[in-house]
Structures are given as C-alpha cells and as structure tokens.
Design a protein around this motif. Structure first.
Motif, PDB file in Angstrom:
ATOM      1  N   TYR A   1      49.808  -4.309  44.122  1.00  0.00           N
ATOM      2  CA  TYR A   1      48.804  -5.218  44.611  1.00  0.00           C
ATOM      3  C   TYR A   1      49.673  -6.330  45.659  1.00  0.00           C
ATOM      4  N   ASN A   2      49.515  -6.259  46.927  1.00  0.00           N
ATOM      5  CA  ASN A   2      50.200  -7.223  47.745  1.00  0.00           C
ATOM      6  C   ASN A   2      49.497  -8.350  48.570  1.00  0.00           C
ATOM      7  N   PRO A   3      49.484  -9.395  47.800  1.00  0.00           N
ATOM      8  CA  PRO A   3      48.349 -10.376  48.196  1.00  0.00           C
ATOM      9  C   PRO A   3      48.764 -10.968  49.948  1.00  0.00           C
ATOM     10  N   SER A   4      47.745 -11.220  50.610  1.00  0.00           N
ATOM     11  CA  SER A   4      47.956 -11.679  51.874  1.00  0.00           C
ATOM     12  C   SER A   4      49.105 -12.826  52.214  1.00  0.00           C
ATOM     13  N   GLU A   5      50.047 -12.639  53.193  1.00  0.00           N
ATOM     14  CA  GLU A   5      50.915 -13.523  53.523  1.00  0.00           C
ATOM     15  C   GLU A   5      52.208 -13.741  52.575  1.00  0.00           C
ATOM     16  N   MET A   6      52.143 -12.764  51.556  1.00  0.00           N
ATOM     17  CA  MET A   6      53.349 -12.896  50.910  1.00  0.00           C
ATOM     18  C   MET A   6      54.374 -12.331  51.509  1.00  0.00           C
ATOM     19  N   MET A   7      55.801 -12.936  51.469  1.00  0.00           N
ATOM     20  CA  MET A   7      56.756 -12.441  52.207  1.00  0.00           C
ATOM     21  C   MET A   7      57.270 -11.317  51.266  1.00  0.00           C
ATOM     22  N   HIS A   8      57.587 -10.222  51.958  1.00  0.00           N
ATOM     23  CA  HIS A   8      58.209  -8.882  51.317  1.00  0.00           C
ATOM     24  C   HIS A   8      59.394  -8.123  51.877  1.00  0.00           C
ATOM     25  N   HIS A   9      59.934  -7.489  51.240  1.00  0.00           N
ATOM     26  CA  HIS A   9      60.945  -6.449  51.795  1.00  0.00           C
ATOM     27  C   HIS A   9      60.636  -5.193  50.950  1.00  0.00           C
ATOM     28  N   VAL A  10      60.602  -4.191  51.671  1.00  0.00           N
ATOM     29  CA  VAL A  10      60.606  -2.634  50.806  1.00  0.00           C
ATOM     30  C   VAL A  10      61.677  -1.705  51.124  1.00  0.00           C
ATOM     31  N   ARG A  11      62.275  -1.143  50.136  1.00  0.00           N
ATOM     32  CA  ARG A  11      63.352  -0.080  50.208  1.00  0.00           C
ATOM     33  C   ARG A  11      62.652   0.902  49.543  1.00  0.00           C
ATOM     34  N   SER A  12      62.761   2.188  50.583  1.00  0.00           N
ATOM     35  CA  SER A  12      62.199   3.512  49.932  1.00  0.00           C
ATOM     36  C   SER A  12      63.297   4.352  49.564  1.00  0.00           C
ATOM     37  N   ASP A  13      63.253   5.157  48.550  1.00  0.00           N
ATOM     38  CA  ASP A  13      64.216   6.221  48.275  1.00  0.00           C
ATOM     39  C   ASP A  13      63.529   7.096  47.515  1.00  0.00           C
ATOM     40  N   GLY A  14      64.371   8.467  47.670  1.00  0.00           N
ATOM     41  CA  GLY A  14      63.837   9.531  47.039  1.00  0.00           C
ATOM     42  C   GLY A  14      63.121  10.576  48.342  1.00  0.00           C
ATOM     43  N   SER A  15      63.337  11.596  48.274  1.00  0.00           N
ATOM     44  CA  SER A  15      62.489  12.683  49.491  1.00  0.00           C
ATOM     45  C   SER A  15      61.886  13.701  48.815  1.00  0.00           C
ATOM     46  N   PRO A  16      60.364  13.848  49.451  1.00  0.00           N
ATOM     47  CA  PRO A  16      59.774  12.709  50.246  1.00  0.00           C
ATOM     48  C   PRO A  16      59.294  11.503  49.633  1.00  0.00           C
TER      49      PRO A  16
END
Length: 236
Positions: A96-111
């Motif tokens: 759950y990501n609340p509105s206006e929370m600063m965030h950065h997402v790194r994705s790993d693993g394929s697919p």
C-alpha cells in the motif's frame, strides 16, 4: 467490494528486470501487487517533500531531481538527514503506497510483472461541498481556483511560435546533452537500447485531454514531426 467505486485506474507494469523508477510521489493512494520478480521500494514520508526537493523538478511537478542511486549531497544538502524505509516486495505481496509519499522503485528478476491499482478512499469533493466557506489561505480547492482565474486574466490572446510544427529533432537539438556530435545531423534520432535488446524512442508524445477530431489532428501532426511513441494512458 466497498472500495470498488473508489478505484480510479489500474495498470499492468512489466519489464525484463534491472529497471528503476524516478524518485517521485503519486497523486492518489495505490496498491502495488507483484506477480513475478522482485521490487525494492524506498518510501519517505510526505512530511519530507521539501527536503526531497520535490519543488525543484526539471520535468514534472511530482518528480524530484534527486537520483537515489547516486545522491549529490553538495547539490541537495537537505536530503542528508531524511529518514526512509526500505521494503522488499516479493511475488504475491501487495504494497500500500499512500498518496504523496515520496518513493523510488527498483525492479529485478525477469519477467518482472506487477499490477498497480489507484484509488481514492476519501471523497474530497463531498467534504468540500459540506463546508459553508472556503479559506483561500488554507484550502487547496479555493487556492487552486484563485490561481486558475489569475492565469486566465493574465494569459495573452495569442502565443507566437517560430513555426506551427517544429520537427522533433529541432526541438531536441535545443536540449543540451540529448545528442552526441555524430547524432546532431541524424534526423532519425537513434533510439535508446534497453537491457532486453529492444529499442525505445528518445521522446514520446503525451496525449492528456486530447479527444475526438482534435486527437486525430494532434496524432497526425506528431507522427509527421517524427514521434514514434504515443503515450495513451488509460485515464487520458
């Protein structure tokens, strides 16, 4: 079921892994459901937007100029003492990501596949409507409406342009660092090569609030100018 009516939009996110987002915040609450792969999410409380330099954006008002992978503390000294949380999201998890929370997402693993659902659990418009008066100093709606009226009053009747449609490479040539010297005379605009081997155009054409006949004219003009990536987000 009781939240179904609050859903704004849903999106499928997928990549071959090894990708990351900008450091930003979202305008609505949302749920990130990971189907495959892994995601590492850095979350920072909304109270630290100033220290995150969210007002010093270079592209969009929700994107911070800070690169979380290589923070320049000389340029962004306020970021030094900002507390943050790190969430490791695995397949089957929902974040759950609340509105206006600063965030950065790194994705790993394929697919790497995820479903992102945006929703608005609070009926802000009804809340405003119940108020008897609006204070422009503290109320967002009244303040934004006042700014909009001011912009309309001060806007010029016409805007001068060099010509009706600048070619895409003409526009990009004005942006420092877009081209290497060998590319400056290349009208084909060599695309970026992704880690998967696929290519992606250097710039896309946005389509918010473009409907009907206007949309057709806009898209034809964009394609003529050289655009080959059209942003067609569902909620546009």
């Amino acid at each position: 079921p009781e939240l179904k009516s609050t859903i704004i939009s849903s999106h499928m996110l997928f990549s071959s892994g090894g990708t990351s987002s900008s450091y930003h915040f979202d305008g609505s609450d949302n749920l990130l459901s990971l189907v495959s792969g892994r995601k590492r999410v850095i979350l920072i409380d909304v109270a630290y937007q100033k220290e995150s330099y969210s007002d010093n954006y270079t592209k969009y008002s929700v994107v911070s100029p800070i690169n979380p992978d290589a923070v320049d503390l000389v340029k962004f000294p306020l970021f030094k003492d900002v507390p943050y949380g790190v969430i490791e999201v695995e397949a089957g998890d929902i974040l759950y990501n609340p509105s206006e929370m600063m965030h950065h997402v790194r994705s790993d693993g394929s697919p790497n596949i995820a479903v992102n659902i945006w929703f608005s659990p609070f009926d802000y418009q009804d809340d405003v409507a119940r108020r008897r008066s609006l204070d422009p100093a503290v109320d967002v709606s009244a303040h934004s409406n006042a700014l909009h009226r001011t912009m309309l009053e001060k806007s010029p009747p016409t805007i001068g342009c060099e010509r009706e449609f600048n070619l895409l490479y003409d526009l990009l040539n004005k942006v420092e660092g877009i081209f290497t010297p060998d590319e400056k005379n290349n009208a084909s605009l060599a695309p970026f090569v992704l880690s998967s081997g696929y290519t992606m155009p250097r710039m896309g054409f946005g389509s918010p609030r473009v409907y009907g006949k206007r949309a057709r004219s806009a898209y034809v003009s964009a394609l003529t100018a050289g655009y080959r990536m059209i942003d067609c987000a569902q909620h546009y």
